[in-house]
Design a protein around this motif. Structure first.
Motif, PDB file in Angstrom:
ATOM      1  N   SER A 179       0.832  -1.210   0.000  1.00  0.00           N
ATOM      2  CA  SER A 179       0.000   0.000   0.000  1.00  0.00           C
ATOM      3  C   SER A 179       0.867   1.261   0.000  1.00  0.00           C
ATOM      4  CB  SER A 179      -0.960   0.011   1.188  1.00  0.00           C
ATOM      5  OG  SER A 179      -0.241   0.118   2.377  1.00  0.00           O
ATOM      6  N   PHE A 180       2.027   1.220   0.661  1.00  0.00           N
ATOM      7  CA  PHE A 180       2.897   2.400   0.725  1.00  0.00           C
ATOM      8  C   PHE A 180       3.631   2.600  -0.606  1.00  0.00           C
ATOM      9  CE2 PHE A 180       2.378   0.899   5.048  1.00  0.00           C
ATOM     10  CZ  PHE A 180       1.850   2.039   5.614  1.00  0.00           C
ATOM     11  N   LEU A 181       4.020   1.476  -1.229  1.00  0.00           N
ATOM     12  CA  LEU A 181       4.693   1.572  -2.532  1.00  0.00           C
ATOM     13  C   LEU A 181       3.695   2.055  -3.587  1.00  0.00           C
ATOM     14  CD1 LEU A 181       6.594  -1.834  -2.287  1.00  0.00           C
ATOM     15  CD2 LEU A 181       7.598   0.437  -1.993  1.00  0.00           C
ATOM     16  N   ALA A 182       2.491   1.481  -3.541  1.00  0.00           N
ATOM     17  CA  ALA A 182       1.467   1.843  -4.531  1.00  0.00           C
ATOM     18  C   ALA A 182       0.988   3.277  -4.328  1.00  0.00           C
ATOM     19  CB  ALA A 182       0.285   0.880  -4.427  1.00  0.00           C
ATOM     20  N   HIS A 183       1.097   3.769  -3.102  1.00  0.00           N
ATOM     21  CA  HIS A 183       0.603   5.114  -2.803  1.00  0.00           C
ATOM     22  C   HIS A 183       1.219   6.174  -3.715  1.00  0.00           C
ATOM     23  CE1 HIS A 183      -0.613   8.614  -0.545  1.00  0.00           C
ATOM     24  NE2 HIS A 183       0.655   8.967  -0.418  1.00  0.00           N
ATOM     25  N   ILE A 184       2.508   6.002  -4.061  1.00  0.00           N
ATOM     26  CA  ILE A 184       3.163   7.038  -4.870  1.00  0.00           C
ATOM     27  C   ILE A 184       3.124   6.715  -6.367  1.00  0.00           C
ATOM     28  CG2 ILE A 184       4.667   7.949  -3.064  1.00  0.00           C
ATOM     29  CD1 ILE A 184       6.955   6.249  -4.294  1.00  0.00           C
ATOM     30  N   ALA A 185       2.625   5.523  -6.718  1.00  0.00           N
ATOM     31  CA  ALA A 185       2.665   5.115  -8.131  1.00  0.00           C
ATOM     32  C   ALA A 185       1.513   5.726  -8.914  1.00  0.00           C
ATOM     33  CB  ALA A 185       2.620   3.597  -8.236  1.00  0.00           C
ATOM     34  N   THR A 186       1.800   6.099 -10.157  1.00  0.00           N
ATOM     35  CA  THR A 186       0.752   6.624 -11.032  1.00  0.00           C
ATOM     36  C   THR A 186       0.367   5.610 -12.095  1.00  0.00           C
ATOM     37  OG1 THR A 186       2.514   7.689 -12.282  1.00  0.00           O
ATOM     38  CG2 THR A 186       1.328   9.063 -10.714  1.00  0.00           C
ATOM     39  N   GLN A 187       1.188   4.605 -12.273  1.00  0.00           N
ATOM     40  CA  GLN A 187       0.845   3.521 -13.195  1.00  0.00           C
ATOM     41  C   GLN A 187       1.505   2.230 -12.722  1.00  0.00           C
ATOM     42  OE1 GLN A 187       2.855   3.769 -17.163  1.00  0.00           O
ATOM     43  NE2 GLN A 187       3.184   5.910 -16.626  1.00  0.00           N
ATOM     44  N   ALA A 188       1.011   1.102 -13.245  1.00  0.00           N
ATOM     45  CA  ALA A 188       1.566  -0.192 -12.818  1.00  0.00           C
ATOM     46  C   ALA A 188       1.780  -1.103 -14.017  1.00  0.00           C
ATOM     47  CB  ALA A 188       0.629  -0.861 -11.817  1.00  0.00           C
ATOM     48  N   ILE A 189       2.797  -1.948 -13.867  1.00  0.00           N
ATOM     49  CA  ILE A 189       3.049  -3.012 -14.845  1.00  0.00           C
ATOM     50  C   ILE A 189       2.917  -4.333 -14.096  1.00  0.00           C
ATOM     51  CG2 ILE A 189       4.745  -4.093 -16.374  1.00  0.00           C
ATOM     52  CD1 ILE A 189       6.148  -1.345 -16.583  1.00  0.00           C
ATOM     53  N   ILE A 238      -4.918   3.013  -8.776  1.00  0.00           N
ATOM     54  CA  ILE A 238      -4.033   3.193  -9.934  1.00  0.00           C
ATOM     55  C   ILE A 238      -4.837   2.796 -11.165  1.00  0.00           C
ATOM     56  CG2 ILE A 238      -1.883   2.482 -11.050  1.00  0.00           C
ATOM     57  CD1 ILE A 238      -0.736   1.908  -8.279  1.00  0.00           C
ATOM     58  N   GLN A 239      -5.043   3.750 -12.049  1.00  0.00           N
ATOM     59  CA  GLN A 239      -5.913   3.505 -13.199  1.00  0.00           C
ATOM     60  C   GLN A 239      -5.160   2.883 -14.367  1.00  0.00           C
ATOM     61  OE1 GLN A 239      -9.106   3.895 -12.943  1.00  0.00           O
ATOM     62  NE2 GLN A 239      -8.871   4.705 -10.867  1.00  0.00           N
ATOM     63  N   ARG A 240      -3.921   3.291 -14.570  1.00  0.00           N
ATOM     64  CA  ARG A 240      -3.195   2.822 -15.749  1.00  0.00           C
ATOM     65  C   ARG A 240      -2.398   1.563 -15.394  1.00  0.00           C
ATOM     66  NH1 ARG A 240       0.205   5.872 -20.420  1.00  0.00           N
ATOM     67  NH2 ARG A 240      -0.933   4.638 -21.919  1.00  0.00           N
ATOM     68  N   ILE A 241      -2.963   0.424 -15.718  1.00  0.00           N
ATOM     69  CA  ILE A 241      -2.314  -0.856 -15.405  1.00  0.00           C
ATOM     70  C   ILE A 241      -2.161  -1.645 -16.701  1.00  0.00           C
ATOM     71  CG2 ILE A 241      -2.425  -2.971 -14.038  1.00  0.00           C
ATOM     72  CD1 ILE A 241      -4.311  -1.529 -12.121  1.00  0.00           C
ATOM     73  N   ARG A 242      -0.927  -2.014 -16.996  1.00  0.00           N
ATOM     74  CA  ARG A 242      -0.677  -2.786 -18.211  1.00  0.00           C
ATOM     75  C   ARG A 242       0.092  -4.070 -17.870  1.00  0.00           C
ATOM     76  NH1 ARG A 242       1.578   2.050 -21.923  1.00  0.00           N
ATOM     77  NH2 ARG A 242       2.242   2.821 -19.891  1.00  0.00           N
ATOM     78  N   MET A 243       0.030  -5.021 -18.776  1.00  0.00           N
ATOM     79  CA  MET A 243       0.600  -6.344 -18.507  1.00  0.00           C
ATOM     80  C   MET A 243       1.798  -6.621 -19.406  1.00  0.00           C
ATOM     81  SD  MET A 243      -1.475  -9.942 -18.772  1.00  0.00           S
ATOM     82  CE  MET A 243      -1.891  -9.794 -20.508  1.00  0.00           C
ATOM     83  N   PRO A 253      -4.563  -4.473 -20.832  1.00  0.00           N
ATOM     84  CA  PRO A 253      -3.846  -4.142 -22.068  1.00  0.00           C
ATOM     85  C   PRO A 253      -2.400  -4.627 -21.985  1.00  0.00           C
ATOM     86  CG  PRO A 253      -4.294  -2.151 -20.780  1.00  0.00           C
ATOM     87  CD  PRO A 253      -4.938  -3.285 -20.049  1.00  0.00           C
ATOM     88  N   LEU A 254      -1.883  -4.999 -23.149  1.00  0.00           N
ATOM     89  CA  LEU A 254      -0.530  -5.571 -23.195  1.00  0.00           C
ATOM     90  C   LEU A 254       0.515  -4.468 -23.413  1.00  0.00           C
ATOM     91  CD1 LEU A 254       0.825  -8.390 -23.229  1.00  0.00           C
ATOM     92  CD2 LEU A 254       0.595  -8.355 -25.722  1.00  0.00           C
ATOM     93  N   LEU A 255       1.487  -4.388 -22.507  1.00  0.00           N
ATOM     94  CA  LEU A 255       2.580  -3.421 -22.690  1.00  0.00           C
ATOM     95  C   LEU A 255       3.727  -4.056 -23.466  1.00  0.00           C
ATOM     96  CD1 LEU A 255       3.880  -0.649 -22.013  1.00  0.00           C
ATOM     97  CD2 LEU A 255       4.715  -1.675 -19.889  1.00  0.00           C
ATOM     98  N   GLY A 256       3.864  -5.370 -23.366  1.00  0.00           N
ATOM     99  CA  GLY A 256       4.948  -6.015 -24.101  1.00  0.00           C
ATOM    100  C   GLY A 256       5.020  -7.500 -23.831  1.00  0.00           C
ATOM    101  N   ILE A 257       5.796  -8.181 -24.683  1.00  0.00           N
ATOM    102  CA  ILE A 257       6.082  -9.591 -24.452  1.00  0.00           C
ATOM    103  C   ILE A 257       7.596  -9.757 -24.400  1.00  0.00           C
ATOM    104  CG2 ILE A 257       3.976 -10.605 -25.424  1.00  0.00           C
ATOM    105  CD1 ILE A 257       5.396 -10.961 -28.050  1.00  0.00           C
TER     106      ILE A 257
END
Ligand SMILES: Nc1ncnc2c1ncn2[C@@H]1O[C@H](COP(=O)(O)OP(=O)(O)OP(=O)(O)O)[C@@H](O)[C@H]1O
Length: 247
Positions: free
Chosen positions: A128-138, A164-169, A197-201
């Motif tokens: 929760s503390f790490l995610a608190h400052i994040a604006t996007q996630a992979i 966190i709204q912008r989450i990609r895989m 959504p796919l960010l990469g393979i």
């Protein structure tokens, strides 16, 4: 403006640390100032993969706790001059959202373009503390169904609890031969199952294991395989349209 990216997964060992090190180096090689944080409290290993074990003294918790300034705590990568590391504490620290905000603020003031957090597997308390400052996630996952299901759960929690709204895989360790023989989940199935959504393979690449053990950057070592995949992901993070690599 600083982009803060949390790298997470449902299951452990999916390739978060390798991706953080590879994409961090690729962004730095492309001229960005990058701070990578090992968020795996008690199980840190990003310093080993980056070949920086002898350079780290302070952890991100020391900075978030106000014991030391970011400028004094971060360590510079031996090859990429604009890539810096802040390691994880050896024991689970007492963290606060305010302290994490201070850390991010210092990173912004220091002129970083990217702050990439190599998160722990699953959703332990410190997340929760790490995610608190994040604006996007992979979310990093293998293509097998159990791993993809874990990725979907992790993404849903990150979205709902940490907003966190912008989450990609990123699909890691992709093995085309197994996919073509029907022995491994394919990319479309994984995207359907995860609903992300796919960010990469990233292909299976045994050089990654050797590079990780010796602390050699895969980006410096080669131009194809996982190195190419990390370069592509770095460019997409930067807003470029890059077609999926053929593997
Ligand atoms: N694309 C790949 N090809 C081959 N090996 C890989 C690939 N990605 C990761 N690995 C290997 O898998 C192992 C686990 O990777 P890594 O440490 O990056 O995962 P992690 O998600 O950070 O693990 P943890 O959840 O324990 O923190 C390492 O030995 C790494 O070298």
């Amino acid at each position: 403006m600083l982009k803060v990216i949390l790298v997470a997964s449902g299951k452990g060992g999916t390739g978060k640390t390798s991706l953080t090190a590879g994409v961090g180096a690729a962004l730095a090689a492309n001229g960005h100032r990058v701070l990578v944080i090992d968020g795996d409290c008690g199980l840190r290993n990003l310093d080993i993969v980056l070949g920086m074990s002898d350079r780290v003294v302070y952890s991100f918790a020391d900075v978030a706790g106000g014991m030391v300034q970011l400028a004094d705590a971060m360590a510079r990568h031996p090859v990429y001059e604009t890539l810096y590391l802040l390691t994880a504490p050896v024991r689970l620290p007492a963290l606060s959202e305010r302290g994490m905000d201070q850390l991010a603020k210092q990173a912004e003031q220091a002129g970083f373009d990217y702050l990439i957090i190599d998160g722990p597997a699953g959703l332990p308390a410190e997340m929760s503390f790490l995610a608190h400052i994040a604006t996007q996630a992979i979310i990093v996952t293998a293509t097998d169904r159990a791993c993809v299901r874990g990725a979907e759960r992790c993404a849903r929690t990150i979205e709902q609890e940490y907003c966190i709204q912008r989450i990609r895989m990123v699909l890691n360790r992709v093995r085309p031969r197994l996919i073509s023989r029907g022995r491994s989940g394919n990319i479309d199935d994984a995207m359907d199952e995860a609903g992300l959504p796919l960010l990469g393979i990233v292909p299976e690449d045994e050089d990654l294991i050797a590079c990780g053990n010796s602390g050699t950057s895969i980006i410096a070592a080669k131009k194809h395989g996982a190195a190419r995949a990390y370069q592509n992901i770095a460019r997409r993070l930067d807003g470029e349209r890059v077609p999926l690599m053929k593997i």
